[in-house]
Each structure stands twice: as C-alpha cells, then as structure tokens.
Enzyme design. Sequence first.
Site, PDB file in Angstrom:
ATOM      1  N   ASP A   1      -2.521   1.166   4.889  1.00 27.70           N
ATOM      2  CA  ASP A   1      -2.711   2.381   5.681  1.00 27.70           C
ATOM      3  C   ASP A   1      -2.957   1.994   7.139  1.00 27.70           C
ATOM      4  OD1 ASP A   1      -3.066   4.937   6.499  1.00 27.70           O
ATOM      5  OD2 ASP A   1      -4.946   5.284   5.443  1.00 27.70           O
TER       6      ASP A   1
ATOM      7  N   ASP B   1      -3.331   7.176  10.963  1.00 26.12           N
ATOM      8  CA  ASP B   1      -4.127   8.309  10.495  1.00 26.12           C
ATOM      9  C   ASP B   1      -3.747   9.557  11.270  1.00 26.12           C
ATOM     10  OD1 ASP B   1      -6.104   7.465   8.419  1.00 26.12           O
ATOM     11  OD2 ASP B   1      -6.635   6.010   9.962  1.00 26.12           O
TER      12      ASP B   1
ATOM     13  N   SER C   1      10.750  -4.728  -0.208  1.00 27.71           N
ATOM     14  CA  SER C   1      11.228  -6.079  -0.483  1.00 27.71           C
ATOM     15  C   SER C   1      10.602  -6.596  -1.762  1.00 27.71           C
ATOM     16  CB  SER C   1      10.873  -7.044   0.662  1.00 27.71           C
ATOM     17  OG  SER C   1      11.322  -6.569   1.897  1.00 27.71           O
TER      18      SER C   1
END
Length: 810
Positions: free
Chosen positions: A353, A356, A269
């Site tokens: 992030d 993992d 976006s």
Amino acid sequence: MKKLKKVLTGSLLISLLVIATASTWLYSKIDGALPVLNGEKTVFGLKKSAIIERDKQGIVTIKAQNRSDIAVALGFVHAQERFFQMDLLRRNSAGELASLFGIRALDYDKSIRKHRFRERARAIAAQLPRQELELIKAYTRGVNQGLKYLNSSPFEYLLLQQEPVQWSEEDTILTVFSMYIDLQYHDGRRERTLGLMKAVLSGDVYAFLDPKGSIWDAAIDGSQFSQAPMPTDAWPAASSFNIDNKNRNNTKLANLNKDKYQGDHLPGSNSWAISGALSTTGSAVIANDMHLGLRIPNTWFRASFEYPATTPDRSITAKDLIKVTGATLPGTPNIVIGSNGNIAWGFTNSYGDYSDVILLTTNPDNSQYLTPSGYQNFTTHKQIIAVKGQKAQEITVTETIWGPVIGKNHQGKLLAYRWVAHDKEAINLVATELEQAQNVSEAFNIAARSGIPSQNMLIADKHGDIGWTIIGPIPNKNGMIGETPKSWASGENSWQGYLSSAQYPKIINPENHRLWTANSRVVGGDMYKKLGNGGYALGARSKQVRNNLFALKEFDEQSLLNIGLDDEAIFLQRWQQFILDDVLTKSVVAKDKSFKQIKKLLESAPKLRASVDSVSYRLVRNFRINIRDSVFLELNKSLNKIDEAFNFKSIRHQIEVPLWQLINEQPENFMMLGESSWQDLFIKALEVTIADMTVNQTLDTATWGQQNSSVIKHPLSSALPFLNHWLDMPSKALAGDSYMPRVQGKSFGASERMVVSPGYEKNGIFHMPTSQSGHPWSPYYGMGHSDWENGIASSFLPGKTLYKLTLLSY
C-alpha cells in the site's frame, strides 16, 4: 487523337516519375532511421572510447573504461534502436501524448497532469547526488548523440509528420514515473471502490467481498489469513439500492461486454529462487518473468556491460572487471534485472500500500480544507496541454499539503491523493549499485535505499545464499490508515517519512532453501503491517509455483524454467468438478442432449491445462467468468450508479473467494442474483458459454488457442492498418492464462523470462517477446520472438559478435 495520346503518355510518365521519386524519398527516410551497427563514430561526452558489440539477435555488449562511458554508449544505442518508445514513456507520465496523437489522447493527458510529473522530475533531477546526476547526464549526452547519428528521424515520426524532441535529464526520471503509472494506481481507484462499498454495504457484507485470506494463500513465511464468513442477514440492504427484482435476467450478459473473456491480467510477475543447497553447482539460482502489456518494441532491451570497478588509486586488474548482463529499460542507464557474476536479482510487483486517498473536510464553498494546523487555502497550478492539430488547452490542478485533489466521493466530498510517486524519495539511481554488489546482504542494503516503484526483490548469490526484500520506498504510516479513504484533518492519520534500511522487511536463507513471489501477499505479521495491502493478487500462481518448487529436491536452469512454463489449470479444477457435479446433474443432462457432449468432454480431461488444443479449458474458464459476471452484475451496476469511480476490475483479483462460497452455499438471502434461482443461473451461464464458443463452428474446434491467440502490435499499426503486416508480430495460439505460472493473454504476459545462477551465466536462460529492435527493417527485427512463444531455453549471455561499433571521444 494523336495529340491526346501524347498528352496521356506524358502525364503517365510524369506520374510514374513522381511516384518513383516519392517512393525513393520514403525508402531513404525509413532506411536512414536504421541504427549504425559497424565502424567508428566520434561522440561528445565520452571520457575514453567505448565499444558496442551486437550478436545476431542484436543483443548488446558495451565495453568501456568507466561507468560514465557505459552510460553514454547505452544512451547512444537506446536512441538508435528505441527512441520512439522512450519518447512515449516520457510523454506518458508528463501528460504530453496529445501533442503527438491529438485529441484522442487529451483525456488521458488531463488525468495524468494532476500529478505534475514534469515539474516533479525536474525537482528530483536537481537534488540527486552528484554521482547519480552525472550518470544521467552522461546517458542523456549519449541519447542525443545517438539521435543525431541517425540519417533520418525514427520512422514513426515520419508517419506522424512530427520531429523528435531531444532528451533531457528529467526525461529519464519521467521514464521511471511511467513505470509508477503502470505498476501502481495513479487515481486511487481501488481505495475509492472499497470506500464506496464500505459506506453503502453492511459490515459483514463488506468483509465478505474484501477477503483478507483464502485457501490460496502461499506466503513465504507460512502465514495464513482467514476468509470472512457468509453474511447472515439479507444483503445488500434493499434500502441502499434501487433493485428491480422482477424481469431480471442475465442471459444476454455475454453480449454486453465484448472484452468479458479477457483474463484477470494486472501488471505483475513471477519469481522464484533456490539456494545452493539444492542446485547442481552450489551457487544459488533465480528465475524471473515480469508480466506486462506486450507491444512492439518490447519493454526491455537486453544488454551486457563490461567496465573496471577500480578506484583511482588502484591499478586495473582482470578481477576488477565488472561484467553484468540482463535487461535495461530504454530511457534509463542501468541494468534493471540480471546477474553480475556475484549476485543475480529479479522483481515482481509487490502490491503493497504505497498510496492513500484522503477525505477532505472543507468550508461551505470548498475554498479551504481542514488540516492539523487549521483551515488552509488550496493551491492551484496551471497546466497547458498541447494538442496536435488544435489549439492548446489549459487546465487547473488543485493541490493540498498531502497531494492533488482527484475528485469527489459519492457524497460530494473532495478527495486528495497521497502517493509515494509525489515525493523525492520516489526515484533515484541507487539501484545501479546492484551491478557491483557481492552478496545478498549488500543487495538488501541497496534495495532499501533505491528509488523505483516498490517491488518484491529476490536475490541469489554465488555463495549459495538467497533472500527476499522490498526494493523501493516504503512509507512509514501513522494512525488508522488502511484500504479506504480517511480524514487526515486531525493529524492522527499521516505519513511519517519513509522506513529506514534497518526497518525493511527481509528474509534470508529459509530452512526449506526456497523462495517465491507472484504478486500475492508474501509475508504476515509485522512485515505485512509495514507493507499494507495495495491490492494483492489471489495466491493461486504463488501456490502453484511453491508446490512445483517442493516437488523437486535438485534443480538446474531448465527445471526452473519449466516451472514458469507450467500451464496446468489447478485453479480451475474445482470449477470443472463443480460443472460435472452441480450443474450437469442427471436431470439436467436428461433434459438436453447437448449437455451430454459437455459432460463427456469434461470427464475426458482429468488434468485440465491451458494448452492451445484444449476445448475443456476454454469451456471451464469462460463458464467461471460468466458466473462471476452474472452474480455480481446487479451489484456492480448499482454501485456504479452511486459513484462512477467504482471500478470492479480493481477488486476482482480476490473476488474468487466470495464467489466460490456463494455458488456452493447458494444463500437465499443474496438479493442480487439476477435469476430466479441459483440453478437457473448455472444453466444459463453454461448455455451462454457454449453459444459463444460455437459461433460459426462446432464445439470440438473451439480450442483455447483459438481464443488466446497473440495480438502484439506496434502503437501506430492500429491507426494505420495497412502497416499491420509490416510492423506487428504474426498472431500465434499461445498456452497459458491468468491463474497459473505461465501467464499469457493476447497482448499480456511474460515480458521476459530469465533463469540464471551467478558465476554460471553461461548456463543461463533469457528470452523475451518481439525483439531488440524497434525498426522493422533491422536485420534482427523479430529475432528471438519464437523462442519466447515456444518457451525455448535460449542463452542468457550474448552470442558471437556480428556487428562492432567503436565510439571515440573528442
């Protein structure tokens, strides 16, 4: 003969009667699936009555005496207008699409079942605070009442020969899980790809191919990360790959991948805001366009809510009335983005992030895995997948204390997946509080407690303040956890819960009075360390938005919309110059007369734009893609042979950085070129580009609009092509592309465009593709789509009421 004639005539009449009866039945079924627009209906679950008004575009205004009744009415409307869309969202995350579409959806369902989202949704719903659970229950009652009041099931079920299944509280949670799947990696593909590269490439080559920064960086705090230098040794190491340096020729590359010219479209976006110091009113202004796959119906459903904001011990006054307008997500009970008169807010996917990949240490027979507490047994869960027209299939999901096992790496070691979406913090209804927030600071507090896929959030308030933060959970990571798989067996690497509100990154009222985000890295320093890198976009869009913001000193809504409609190809201008200076040299042009036309064409387009009539833009853009694919073809093929989980698309948004350095420095130690020389590669890439553009036509007719014509389809029209004209939006040449503010592909782009200043909503702008309706016979099916296509500044607020439905309580 006479008798035969009577028999034939009778048979014909009977056949016509059967056809007429069947047609009448079919018509009645499809017509019966239209929503109720006017009159009164008694609805179970309402505390008091609620009013549903629609304007000529079907934009809904819901008026009620409490928030619970707003939820009931919204659920009613969503079910009547968009139930099939809602059904697909819940089935998508639950891994239950095969029960609707059969064997073609089975592999996808198997991949999603690893996450057991149906079970997780039940657990999340069960532990929600009372007020949030009651809101979901109210919404659910509304959905099922809305479905009940349709005279026929939504027409899609008629075509699929199935019956819709009622909505439940957990289905709202599953709807949000579908957004997690859309906006974040559900399979760890990026981290697995980088992990393979790091394992088989030398350190300097890996760093070069995974750049941390570039000239395109445009963080709002001004931080800059440098790109890695060109590797000095031969790379990749010849011993790592089986490379045939003979007879390697990429001239047929164009025919290897039919989708190769598809843009680098990743869910994302744009959003930008200016403070009251730069606006014409003194109130801050925000602009937002959320980039998603485009389909029928659109992702969002426009709505406006009006309800009192009083507590039981206070009398209701006009100033206590909440009026909030924006976009809702069918399947959920709240305004996702919009304005309440005090604040306006919008999102862009943050690409921090939030997951993992964990490298497991197992015993010899893989029956146990090592944890900080020693070896433990894997846990297993049986999953039954219903398949339309076939016997149900059973799979087993294997899990660890950290998350499900998702596969093996190139060395055969098992991998587990730790993901925010697996935790109870992933989803809640705290974001509903934004409907009543008064200022940026209150919005910050709500954002840090909200459970949605984590987004960059920009807020503008009527006092003139602006702010940026992350809305959604941010894991608190411990140890050396980065972008590649690591072992968590020793306990040094782990997640220590989630960041508290006080720990959230945030920026308020920067000195330049401007904020912008576009999926690239937003901040540096400690704030960046908290977020990590989950695959940031190249900063080209961010930089162009930023520069456009600094080009003006005062803004109104239209000037901010113009930034979102900017299709200037600044990103490709250096590629255009590269073709002119380094490819179309005098000696090259002298050898091939056809190249003279190309050179003249590019020289006549000093300001490259992704406009529908531009031939130059299409040529430069496609040349770059051919160069990119040629340069990295052998590397990609070799890595994919080592591990099928390698996915070039997951890393290619930053590949421009090493690509540009390679073609300009042209190192002789790059062993995977695929051609005898760099110059040969450039010429052949240009030849392939022109050959593709001139199939059955001349070059001057090969415009960008011809290649970038919209293909916005209903999910069923591909399987039932005779319905295309009835269901799909007409194809239209569209301006814009990947690396500019006006993001636009054939079936990808701005799922909405919003520009609004709190307190001045009457001047606001909002348009979106397709329309409000999911039913092709609706009086407003497709209405508003042309505004989106042409970038017309249509109204943010609903228009004059044309339809009015009153919902009465029992």
